[in-house]
Write a protein that holds these residues in place. Structure first.
Motif, PDB file in Angstrom:
ATOM      1  N   TRP A  65       0.834  -1.202   0.000  1.00  0.00           N
ATOM      2  CA  TRP A  65       0.000   0.000   0.000  1.00  0.00           C
ATOM      3  C   TRP A  65       0.869   1.252   0.000  1.00  0.00           C
ATOM      4  O   TRP A  65       0.610   2.201  -0.735  1.00  0.00           O
ATOM      5  N   GLN A  66       1.926   1.244   0.827  1.00  0.00           N
ATOM      6  CA  GLN A  66       2.803   2.415   0.904  1.00  0.00           C
ATOM      7  C   GLN A  66       3.538   2.642  -0.406  1.00  0.00           C
ATOM      8  O   GLN A  66       3.693   3.788  -0.862  1.00  0.00           O
ATOM      9  N   GLN A  69       1.138   4.305  -2.749  1.00  0.00           N
ATOM     10  CA  GLN A  69       0.937   5.723  -2.425  1.00  0.00           C
ATOM     11  C   GLN A  69       2.131   6.551  -2.886  1.00  0.00           C
ATOM     12  O   GLN A  69       1.973   7.625  -3.481  1.00  0.00           O
ATOM     13  N   THR A  73       1.972   9.441  -5.940  1.00  0.00           N
ATOM     14  CA  THR A  73       2.302  10.833  -5.636  1.00  0.00           C
ATOM     15  C   THR A  73       3.238  11.431  -6.683  1.00  0.00           C
ATOM     16  O   THR A  73       3.163  12.617  -6.994  1.00  0.00           O
TER      17      THR A  73
END
Length: 199
Positions: A65-66, A69, A73
């Motif tokens: 998930w990180q 993200q 970005t």
């Protein structure tokens, strides 16, 4: 990247730099810029706790998930997350050999990844061989490379680098390239300073 005990790798259509795989000159080229987490999830069965590959081991889902993200970005810009996933820049830690296999008609993982790997191994001083074949995004099982069955070459490579069998595989030419005209093979002793004429 310096994994302890690793003696050789055989990247077949291997990704050397995730930024180049998912972006082109600042523009995302996949359906979504965070394609990496999906690919990691579908190719890493060992991180699941059940045979159906539905329950991730603790922490791995958060890790993916990180990554998603961080990649989202960037929106195609080069950033720290991409630098972390550029394996070819980490050549100082390479302590193993490599047998790099790349299809010249692979429109998924293209040839710049094989080039990046060969450059990294050259800088590290470790042995690396390269096979450039006319297939697409595929393994070479059942395929002849310069008249020798791929599985025989693979067996010799693994016997030599994992079990120290002296079978001469380390003396094969550094580069083997298959012609797109007649399927024949040419070999070269170095990468980057040979001519592609009549290949």
């Amino acid at each position: 990247t310096g994994v302890e005990g690793l003696r050789t790798i055989i990247p077949v259509a291997g990704i050397a730099n995730w930024y180049d795989y998912t972006n082109s000159q600042g523009i995302p080229i996949r359906d979504d810029v965070n394609y990496t987490d999906m690919l990691a999830s579908s190719n890493c069965g060992g991180v699941y706790t059940d045979e159906a590959w539905t329950k991730l081991k603790s922490g791995y889902g958060s890790y993916l998930w990180q990554i998603a993200q961080d990649e989202s970005t960037t929106n195609g810009d080069y950033a720290e997350i991409w630098d972390m996933m550029n394996y070819s820049d980490d050549y100082a830690n390479i302590k193993c050999s490599a047998f790099v296999v790349q299809g010249l008609n692979d429109f998924n993982v293209d040839t710049n990844h094989a080039d990046s790997m060969m450059q990294a191994f050259s800088k590290s001083g470790q042995t690396a061989k390269l096979v450039l074949h006319q297939r697409a995004h595929a393994s070479l099982n059942g395929f002849n490379v310069n008249g020798v069955l791929w599985e025989e070459i693979l067996n010799k490579w693994l016997c030599h680098y994992l079990y120290d069998v002296q079978n001469g595989i380390e003396n094969m030419p550094q580069v083997s390239v298959q012609s797109n005209v007649d399927g024949s093979w040419k070999t070269y002793d170095t990468w980057r300073d040979f001519s592609f004429e009549q290949v």
